[in-house]
Scaffold this motif. Structure first.
Motif, PDB file in Angstrom:
ATOM      1  N   SER A  23       0.826  -1.215   0.000  1.00 47.00           N
ATOM      2  CA  SER A  23       0.000   0.000   0.000  1.00 47.00           C
ATOM      3  C   SER A  23       0.854   1.254   0.000  1.00 47.00           C
ATOM      4  N   TYR A  24       2.114   1.151  -0.439  1.00 49.55           N
ATOM      5  CA  TYR A  24       2.970   2.330  -0.465  1.00 49.55           C
ATOM      6  C   TYR A  24       2.531   3.268  -1.587  1.00 49.55           C
ATOM      7  N   SER A  69       3.156   2.248   4.610  1.00 54.16           N
ATOM      8  CA  SER A  69       2.158   2.101   5.662  1.00 54.16           C
ATOM      9  C   SER A  69       2.582   0.914   6.519  1.00 54.16           C
ATOM     10  N   LEU A  70       3.010   1.188   7.766  1.00 54.06           N
ATOM     11  CA  LEU A  70       3.557   0.145   8.638  1.00 54.06           C
ATOM     12  C   LEU A  70       2.671  -0.077   9.847  1.00 54.06           C
ATOM     13  N   ASN A  71       2.833  -1.229  10.455  1.00 54.45           N
ATOM     14  CA  ASN A  71       2.064  -1.618  11.634  1.00 54.45           C
ATOM     15  C   ASN A  71       2.326  -0.637  12.778  1.00 54.45           C
ATOM     16  N   PRO A  72       1.305   0.037  13.300  1.00 52.00           N
ATOM     17  CA  PRO A  72       1.524   0.995  14.395  1.00 52.00           C
ATOM     18  C   PRO A  72       2.188   0.383  15.618  1.00 52.00           C
ATOM     19  N   GLU A  73       1.889  -0.893  15.899  1.00 52.04           N
ATOM     20  CA  GLU A  73       2.512  -1.529  17.056  1.00 52.04           C
ATOM     21  C   GLU A  73       4.014  -1.700  16.841  1.00 52.04           C
ATOM     22  N   ARG A  98       0.178   6.117  10.503  1.00 57.64           N
ATOM     23  CA  ARG A  98       0.992   4.913  10.312  1.00 57.64           C
ATOM     24  C   ARG A  98       1.935   5.060   9.123  1.00 57.64           C
ATOM     25  N   GLN A  99       2.070   6.276   8.641  1.00 55.88           N
ATOM     26  CA  GLN A  99       2.901   6.582   7.481  1.00 55.88           C
ATOM     27  C   GLN A  99       4.368   6.757   7.872  1.00 55.88           C
ATOM     28  N   VAL A 100       5.246   6.136   7.097  1.00 53.42           N
ATOM     29  CA  VAL A 100       6.691   6.308   7.241  1.00 53.42           C
ATOM     30  C   VAL A 100       7.256   6.589   5.849  1.00 53.42           C
ATOM     31  N   GLN A 120      13.530  -0.590  -7.760  1.00 52.04           N
ATOM     32  CA  GLN A 120      12.183  -1.026  -8.070  1.00 52.04           C
ATOM     33  C   GLN A 120      11.486  -1.719  -6.908  1.00 52.04           C
ATOM     34  N   GLU A 121      12.242  -2.449  -6.069  1.00 54.72           N
ATOM     35  CA  GLU A 121      11.601  -3.393  -5.158  1.00 54.72           C
ATOM     36  C   GLU A 121      11.832  -3.189  -3.666  1.00 54.72           C
ATOM     37  N   LEU A 122      12.919  -2.536  -3.255  1.00 53.43           N
ATOM     38  CA  LEU A 122      13.253  -2.571  -1.834  1.00 53.43           C
ATOM     39  C   LEU A 122      12.167  -1.935  -0.972  1.00 53.43           C
ATOM     40  N   HIS A 123      11.598  -0.807  -1.375  1.00 51.58           N
ATOM     41  CA  HIS A 123      10.565  -0.173  -0.560  1.00 51.58           C
ATOM     42  C   HIS A 123       9.339  -1.086  -0.416  1.00 51.58           C
ATOM     43  N   GLY A 124       8.990  -1.801  -1.491  1.00 47.15           N
ATOM     44  CA  GLY A 124       7.877  -2.730  -1.394  1.00 47.15           C
ATOM     45  C   GLY A 124       8.182  -3.904  -0.483  1.00 47.15           C
ATOM     46  N   LEU A 125       9.392  -4.441  -0.578  1.00 52.83           N
ATOM     47  CA  LEU A 125       9.801  -5.525   0.323  1.00 52.83           C
ATOM     48  C   LEU A 125       9.805  -5.048   1.763  1.00 52.83           C
ATOM     49  N   PHE A 126      10.299  -3.832   1.975  1.00 51.32           N
ATOM     50  CA  PHE A 126      10.367  -3.310   3.336  1.00 51.32           C
ATOM     51  C   PHE A 126       8.977  -3.265   3.965  1.00 51.32           C
ATOM     52  N   GLU A 127       7.996  -2.879   3.182  1.00 53.40           N
ATOM     53  CA  GLU A 127       6.636  -2.781   3.711  1.00 53.40           C
ATOM     54  C   GLU A 127       5.990  -4.143   3.899  1.00 53.40           C
TER      55      GLU A 127
END
Length: 403
Positions: A23-24, A69-73, A98-100, A120-127
């Protein structure tokens, strides 16, 4: 030869089953009296970018921006663990809180396969990485042998044997898992055995009561996940001082020499130019890709550092590849952008001076991320006289060369 970059994402699914929907976005959200505003991250007034191929025939430097969009916890746990901050997650499921914001710079070597993949991919993998995937990932890591036979899991240690009933990931563990996942995915690509890239990622989370964009946040949590020799620098508004958020991962650096000697013994070789190289080939001892060197201690584990940025204490953050940092000091880099009208102009000034000093011998990239203290730097430009001297020297040397 078919490149990994041209293959469909379907071919990668068996190697990396995602459990979360990505959902980035390429814009940053912020609260307004009338609702939620959006600003595109690729605007030159939001993040400044300057790139040059130099005298080389190809470009191996790449970068990416995304709003995750990351887990708030997870964010709450990270703030408590690394900064001692109690963050109330009540109402934190809305997209703004929850935005970073993710800013990444990737400096390739031996080709551009890995650095383009990271873009291309690291931000998607990170999320999208999930702790349930860690036990299988850890088995793959151990299978790399050599150095990783003795690997205990590092930041992933709490989840390597089981994940049920374990705490959520923190940002250090998430970054470590994402970086290792890149290597696992690239293990099917022949070029990734001899091709690699550094990766320096900045994560910015607003802690303001009504979340504001990073460039105007009064309280901003900054996390750096760094692997390689790019430089990540903060510029103080009080006296114009450079504050480094990264250390070069070279075999003769303090952190790396201790890690490698403890695990691998001595394989540091100095070449004819006086540069130290691990296994006689690599300047960097942490990188993504370079798979043939992983058994010998080259690791994709990021070094993670965090800092709370408050008020207008910091004017901006600069991330540069070694095409810039190899010819300019930290103080020169940050001073060059201090009076620029916008982040893009600041990045252009830094790059132009670096090319003037180096003759454009290397790929070079500059990212300038404005913070709440933008335009508020106090005190003199401390490196102006030095830069003027270096410029005169460079002009004189060029004239002599042409005579």
């Amino acid at each position: 030869m078919v490149s990994l970059l041209l293959r469909s994402s379907k071919s990668l699914k068996p190697f990396f089953p995602l459990t979360n929907v990505r959902s980035y976005h390429d814009f940053v959200r912020f609260a307004t009296p009338g609702g939620v505003g959006r600003v595109p991250l690729n605007s030159p007034k939001v993040i400044g970018v300057a790139r040059s191929r130099g005298n080389r025939s190809h470009q191996e430097d790449f970068h990416s921006f995304a709003s995750l969009s990351l887990n708030p916890e997870e964010l709450r746990i990270s703030l408590k663990k690394f900064l001692g901050i109690e963050w109330n997650t009540e109402g934190a499921n809305d997209p703004v809180t929850r935005q970073v914001v993710f800013v990444g710079l990737y400096d390739g070597h031996g080709g551009s396969t890995v650095s383009q993949y990271l873009r291309q991919e690291l931000h998607g993998l990170f999320e999208s990485v999930d702790k349930s995937q860690i036990p299988e990932l850890f088995l793959w890591i151990k299978d790399q042998g050599g150095y990783f036979k003795r690997f205990r899991g590092g930041a992933l240690a709490p989840w390597i044997h089981k994940t049920q009933g374990t705490p959520p990931l923190d940002l250090e563990a998430r970054a470590t898992q994402a970086f290792f996942e890149v290597d696992r995915l690239l293990s099917i690509e022949r070029e990734a055995r001899t091709c690699g890239a550094t990766a320096s990622v900045a994560l910015l989370q607003s802690l303001d009561y009504h979340a504001m964009p990073f460039y105007s946040s009064e309280r901003l949590a900054l996390t750096i996940a760094h692997c390689g020799d790019a430089r990540v620098l903060l510029y103080s508004t009080k006296g114009g001082v450079a504050f480094p958020m990264s250390e070069n991962h070279h075999a003769d650096s303090r952190v790396e020499s201790a890690r490698l000697r403890r695990m691998m013994g001595a394989s540091l070789i100095t070449d004819s130019f006086g540069e130290s190289r691990w296994m006689g080939a690599l300047a960097n001892t942490r990188s993504l890709g370079d798979l043939q060197y992983k058994p010998y201690g080259v690791t994709p584990e990021p070094e993670v550092r965090t800092k709370l940025l408050e008020g207008t204490d910091w004017a901006y953050m600069v991330i540069v590849s070694d095409g810039v940092s190899s010819v300019l000091s930290d103080d020169e880099i940050v001073d060059l952008g201090r009076d620029a009208p916008n982040p893009k102009a600041a990045a252009d000034r830094i790059l132009a001076f670096a090319e003037e000093m180096s003759g454009g011998e290397d790929n070079a990239t500059v990212l300038v991320v404005p913070l709440a203290g933008w335009g508020k730097v106090e005190g003199p430009d401390r490196t102006r006289a030095l830069r003027d001297f270096r410029r005169r020297q460079a002009v004189g040397s060029e004239r002599q060369r042409r005579m």
